[in-house]
Design an enzyme around this catalytic site. Structure first.
Site, mmCIF file in Angstrom:
data_model
loop_
_atom_site.group_PDB
_atom_site.id
_atom_site.type_symbol
_atom_site.label_atom_id
_atom_site.label_comp_id
_atom_site.label_asym_id
_atom_site.label_seq_id
_atom_site.Cartn_x
_atom_site.Cartn_y
_atom_site.Cartn_z
ATOM 1 N N VAL A 92 18.684 23.918 49.052
ATOM 2 C CA VAL A 92 18.985 23.964 47.625
ATOM 3 C C VAL A 92 17.723 24.265 46.813
ATOM 4 O O VAL A 92 17.756 25.014 45.836
ATOM 5 C CB VAL A 92 19.600 22.625 47.162
ATOM 6 C CG1 VAL A 92 19.646 22.543 45.639
ATOM 7 C CG2 VAL A 92 20.998 22.455 47.749
ATOM 8 N N ARG A 134 39.714 3.840 44.675
ATOM 9 C CA ARG A 134 40.773 3.047 44.058
ATOM 10 C C ARG A 134 40.532 1.558 44.237
ATOM 11 O O ARG A 134 40.750 0.769 43.356
ATOM 12 C CB ARG A 134 42.141 3.441 44.619
ATOM 13 C CG ARG A 134 42.984 4.144 43.556
ATOM 14 C CD ARG A 134 44.338 4.495 44.085
ATOM 15 N NE ARG A 134 44.215 5.259 45.343
ATOM 16 C CZ ARG A 134 45.248 5.797 45.955
ATOM 17 N NH1 ARG A 134 46.449 5.669 45.465
ATOM 18 N NH2 ARG A 134 45.092 6.481 47.080
ATOM 19 N N LYS A 194 44.123 21.744 46.661
ATOM 20 C CA LYS A 194 45.009 22.914 46.670
ATOM 21 C C LYS A 194 46.218 22.732 45.763
ATOM 22 O O LYS A 194 46.657 23.655 45.091
ATOM 23 C CB LYS A 194 45.479 23.244 48.082
ATOM 24 C CG LYS A 194 46.194 22.094 48.747
ATOM 25 C CD LYS A 194 46.467 22.341 50.218
ATOM 26 C CE LYS A 194 46.924 21.057 50.865
ATOM 27 N NZ LYS A 194 45.843 20.109 51.152
ATOM 28 N N GLU A 196 36.330 26.190 48.077
ATOM 29 C CA GLU A 196 36.498 26.727 49.437
ATOM 30 C C GLU A 196 37.344 25.798 50.311
ATOM 31 O O GLU A 196 38.161 26.254 51.113
ATOM 32 C CB GLU A 196 35.118 26.916 50.074
ATOM 33 C CG GLU A 196 35.126 27.520 51.462
ATOM 34 C CD GLU A 196 35.590 28.969 51.481
ATOM 35 O OE1 GLU A 196 34.901 29.832 50.939
ATOM 36 O OE2 GLU A 196 36.672 29.236 52.042
ATOM 37 N N VAL A 245 41.623 25.728 50.878
ATOM 38 C CA VAL A 245 42.430 26.547 51.787
ATOM 39 C C VAL A 245 41.735 26.667 53.134
ATOM 40 O O VAL A 245 40.566 27.039 53.204
ATOM 41 C CB VAL A 245 42.656 27.969 51.215
ATOM 42 C CG1 VAL A 245 43.529 28.788 52.169
ATOM 43 C CG2 VAL A 245 43.290 27.905 49.839
ATOM 44 N N GLY A 266 40.541 24.595 55.335
ATOM 45 C CA GLY A 266 39.467 23.676 55.729
ATOM 46 C C GLY A 266 38.106 24.318 55.859
ATOM 47 O O GLY A 266 37.547 24.828 54.886
ATOM 48 N N GLY A 311 48.188 12.049 65.212
ATOM 49 C CA GLY A 311 47.562 12.054 63.886
ATOM 50 C C GLY A 311 47.533 13.424 63.245
ATOM 51 O O GLY A 311 46.923 13.608 62.193
ATOM 52 N N LYS A 332 48.579 26.887 49.352
ATOM 53 C CA LYS A 332 47.461 27.707 49.826
ATOM 54 C C LYS A 332 47.756 29.187 49.632
ATOM 55 O O LYS A 332 46.870 29.977 49.277
ATOM 56 C CB LYS A 332 47.181 27.389 51.293
ATOM 57 C CG LYS A 332 46.635 25.966 51.488
ATOM 58 C CD LYS A 332 46.708 25.530 52.945
ATOM 59 C CE LYS A 332 46.111 24.137 53.154
ATOM 60 N NZ LYS A 332 46.395 23.610 54.505
ATOM 61 N N GLY A 348 40.988 18.163 58.663
ATOM 62 C CA GLY A 348 40.121 17.164 59.280
ATOM 63 C C GLY A 348 38.951 16.834 58.392
ATOM 64 O O GLY A 348 38.523 17.657 57.587
#
Lengths: 437, 437
Positions: free
Chosen positions: B39, B51, B111, B135, B138, B140, B193, B211, B310
């Site tokens: 950077v 939350r 999305k 990015e 859509v 991953g 999962g 998407k 993921g």
């Protein structure tokens, strides 16, 4: 001429009007309105530097734009963007440097120059605050450098494994699908225009090695030159090698491999033919297509696939870069600079660790396998599978190893060759893309 | 803390600390030095809005950084970058708008929000001069939006054809490889999962439709919302459908398809199961992987492949965007704005032109084929192949059509259903990725 937002046109100087350059000219003309809308100002072709004025081109070029004085063109005050598609080291390098010295933005497709002398070109971009984009230099139309430089900027790349030369992929694919010899497949590639009359740069791996150097530098934030790349071509691949690989569920591809060492402190950069499992996504890359597989710590396994060469595909990448540098100029900014902060060194090929497929012709008598296995053990090369097949007085041993260093494998092969019971080491091929340890 | 170039740290506010958010926290910490070098200034986590404070997280988070007051966090004066990984419409939208109103740069993986109300979000980015990167929304980890927005900015996209939902791809892949029913494969996906307890968003195609809307908007420089997308899920796909497709050399995938109409004046955007040839690069996409195939005029056929979901893969895309907006802030610039200049309209599904595979149970007597063929001809749907198989009193007709409009095909099917000799129209499936006209 359209004039998006009333902004004055950005002027583009094109160096070279061959296969790629003529497509750039065509697209700048045919897509002028779209490009203006996307950039925020029209793009105007200011001139095209060529070697000979009279030559027939693949597209119509206004004769008034043509010039043989490239130096004068790139230094013209009204030129904003210089697009270099001449290729080779000189005069491309001098012209790019002259353009940057005057603050022009540069878009280039020149892999040879970037791989041989990237330090000079990137240094000049930095010193002059000039933009340098070069997406078209690797894998043609496939968006690859921008994803590596930008999308993966928050990730850590482990390995880049790619088919980055369409000519050799076409040849190996033909050998695999038709049983052709290397020579037959090369002749076919030449007849179809996939291979040049002198195919050396492709079949000896020079083209892929330049691309590997560029990829490794970007992926690992280090400086890598073509001279750092271990390079082997495909001229010695036989129909028998291809057939034997097929029998084991593998296919032979010319791969460019850039990988971090296990300890993360150095990188290996190499181009050579290798066997990959048919289930690997790269195995399905047919004909002259390119594909690059990237393994990153968080992203996992990514693949980018597409046309790696050709006028229009390469021009697509050049145009994308032209739009980027044009937007940057309007915004008064520039794209990411060369990133070499990691400063990782390229380790010698001997330190590269991978697996090997070895075929040895031996005398068919008791004790042969034990003696061969002894030599592997002595060099710490662990054998995963071995297959012995009798052929009268002789036998063929096919061995696949676990991961071992290239140096250990080389020493093993050398000692095997000296063994009285070994008639010949028929082939040695690296095995990649197969994660069995 | 490292401090590249001595520049003050850029402060990042994170909204949400679930599967993706906790990986973002981990990577910001573990890769702090690399990120600072890339950077040009350190990135510092300024706070994490959650939350509930006490919940167990996938990574260690300094309790002092946690807050339940997201509104206060995103409007803090010292925050530079807001990363939204809560998902859903509210409170995500209000928080993003509040952040942009104060000039923060925004990175989001949302999305649903972008597909439902992208106009508001993009409009706020434009009005406030704020950066908006998405990015991760859509596919991953797959670098896809940046290539479409930037690398292909000089090209003209014809079609985007993608597998953008990992859950449904896993289910269909299991059905194809093991012969499982939809229910069995779904249960397996849930056990692993890959699918949620309530799988509706995935199996009914809502996730893929959001998407598709985002992809279509970017690819065709137009505004597309989720409501514009024709959507069909995979719940009615039977083991017999999958088996029949396999027998013909096809595989069934849930595809998101965004395509320019033949006259270029409108676009079709749809999500539905379709048969694709096994030789198509998308056919080899296994398990929960995603892949997107892009056809552009100059670039030709490109494919992008990788993990579509993921925690770590999605976080990789988020981090790439964080690096981009951070660099932009340091340079005092911003990334490309939303591009909707082409303003193409989404045409109704009936205008979509493709090919169809139809299986009809008919009475096995003379003249049946002629009567069925007549109905196709009446609606101008041209038959490419037909296969008739007797089954005692009944017969099965399997027809594959040439390209026809969805409206014509629907009318054909309706009329077939009314025919006395037709026992049932057993299945109708679109055929994609097969360029036979």
């Amino acid at each position: 001429m359209s004039n998006a937002g009333g902004k004055p046109a950005l002027k583009v100087a094109l160096l070279g009007c061959g296969v790629v350059g003529s497509q750039v000219v065509r697209l700048l003309r045919e897509q002028a309105d779209d490009l203006a809308a996307r950039v925020g100002a029209p793009l105007e072709l200011a001139g095209v530097a060529v070697r000979r004025l009279g030559r027939k081109r693949d597209t119509e070029v206004d004769p008034a734009l043509l010039t043989t004085d490239a130096e004068a063109l790139v230094t013209r005050d009204d030129v904003d963007i210089v697009v270099e598609v001449i290729g080779g080291i000189e005069p491309a390098r001098s012209l790019i440097l002259a353009a940057m010295a005057r603050g022009k933005s540069v878009v280039t497709a020149n892999k040879a120059l970037l791989a041989e002398d990237g330090a000079t070109i990137h240094g000049a971009a930095r010193d002059n605050g000039a933009d340098l984009y070069f997406e078209a230099s690797v894998a043609g139309a496939i968006p690859l450098l921008r994803p590596l430089r930008e999308s993966l900027a928050g990730d850590r790349v482990r390995r880049v494994l790619g088919i980055v030369n369409g000519t050799t992929n076409y040849i190996l694919d033909r050998m695999d699908s038709s049983g052709a010899s290397f020579t037959e497949a090369l002749e076919e590639a030449q007849a179809l225009g996939y291979a040049e009359a002198d195919p050396t740069a492709d079949v000896e791996g020079f083209d892929a090695a330049a691309k590997a150097a560029i990829l490794a530098g970007i992926a690992f934030h280090s400086r890598v030159t073509a001279a750092d790349v271990h390079r082997e071509g495909i001229t010695e691949i036989t129909a028998a090698d291809v057939d034997s690989a097929r029998g084991m569920g593998y296919v032979i591809k010319l791969l460019a491999i850039c990988a971090r060492s296990d300890d993360g402190r150095s990188i290996g950069v190499r181009v050579h033919p290798a066997m990959i499992p048919r289930s690997h996504p790269l195995a399905g890359v047919r004909e002259a297509y390119n594909a690059v597989f990237v393994e990153a710590e968080s992203a996992g396994r990514l693949m980018f696939y597409g046309a790696g060469a050709g006028g229009a595909p390469t021009a697509s990448a050049v145009l994308g870069d032209i739009v980027a540098v044009a937007r940057n100029r309007l915004a008064g900014t520039r794209g990411p600079e060369e990133s070499t902060y990691a400063d990782l060194k390229v380790h010698p090929m001997g330190d590269t660790v991978t697996r090997y497929h070895i075929s040895v012709d031996v005398a068919d008598k008791p004790g042969v396998l034990a003696r061969v296995a002894d030599i592997f053990a002595k060099h710490d090369v662990s054998i995963q599978t071995v297959l012995q097949e009798g052929r009268g007085d002789d036998a063929q041993l096919v061995l696949v190893t676990h991961r071992a260093s290239d140096a250990a494998l080389s020493a093993t092969i050398e000692e095997l060759r000296d063994l009285d019971i070994v008639r010949a080491v028929a082939s040695v091929m690296r095995v990649e893309g197969d994660e069995t340890p």
